[in-house]
Write an enzyme that holds these catalytic residues in place. Sequence first.
Site, PDB file in Angstrom:
ATOM      1  CB  CYS A   4      -8.613   4.330  -3.246  1.00  0.00           C
ATOM      2  SG  CYS A   4      -7.275   4.334  -2.031  1.00  0.00           S
ATOM      3  CE1 TYR A  47      -6.911   1.648   2.753  1.00  0.00           C
ATOM      4  CE2 TYR A  47      -8.412   0.999   0.996  1.00  0.00           C
ATOM      5  CZ  TYR A  47      -7.219   0.817   1.686  1.00  0.00           C
ATOM      6  OH  TYR A  47      -6.348  -0.189   1.318  1.00  0.00           O
ATOM      7  CE1 TYR A  56      -6.538   5.365   5.011  1.00  0.00           C
ATOM      8  CE2 TYR A  56      -5.945   3.550   6.455  1.00  0.00           C
ATOM      9  CZ  TYR A  56      -5.629   4.412   5.420  1.00  0.00           C
ATOM     10  OH  TYR A  56      -4.398   4.322   4.801  1.00  0.00           O
ATOM     11  CD  GLU A  80      -9.159  -0.008  -3.215  1.00  0.00           C
ATOM     12  OE1 GLU A  80      -8.616  -0.773  -2.384  1.00  0.00           O
ATOM     13  OE2 GLU A  80      -8.828   1.170  -3.347  1.00  0.00           O
ATOM     14  CG  ASP A  95      -2.130   0.908   1.029  1.00  0.00           C
ATOM     15  OD1 ASP A  95      -2.722   0.891  -0.079  1.00  0.00           O
ATOM     16  OD2 ASP A  95      -2.486   1.644   1.957  1.00  0.00           O
TER      17      ASP A  95
END
Length: 222
Positions: free
Chosen positions: A134, A138, A164, A207, A44
């Site tokens: 994304c 998240y 997040y 994802e 990531d």
Amino acid sequence: MTLFQRLKKAADDEWAAYTHHDFVRQLEAGTLPPEAFRNYLIQDYLFLIQFARAYALAAYKGRTLADVTQGLRGLSASVEETELHVRLCARWGISREDMEATPEHPATVAYTRYVLDAGNRGDLLDLHVALAPCVVGYAEIGARLQPVLDDHPDHPYAEWIAEYASEQSQQLAADAVAELDSLGARFLPEARFGEVAETFATATRMESAFWQMGLELADAER
């Protein structure tokens, strides 16, 4: 209904598979193997480098100062987000230099280059649609998992969840949703919705593949 909500509804199965992936469920429960989380974090980190490039492309493709500013915000947020990965990986004795020396996994390459290609071949809307799963996903996951920290303050993945679930992440997601609406009004004739929806669905599937990569890399280490 916002454009993001329309895109999410059109990719309902893909979105559910992504936001409720087994990786996420194990992370929430605190049972995710550390090696899965470690490998995910390293990839990531590499992913965020490419996403910063994608936001730089968004700034370049911007037609107004507001477009350029939005791209720069995304670029800055991506770079800042790498600090979470640096802090967490340091606990395993893994440095920033170690992460940058790690080869990109094919899932990392596939996803990030798909986003960059969407931006290069399309317009600003195409690029932000590819980025949206994304940044918005998240934040959605973080907000959903945050209550577990109230009952388990010593949760092994508390720092990731808190990042997040944070106000900053939630605001970035809200800004991304608003940006899609703004761009949709400028660049999206209704006849083109199916094309844009497929970009969103494809990025969402990638994802899921990214979570799966973390689990598979952990299995390979055993």
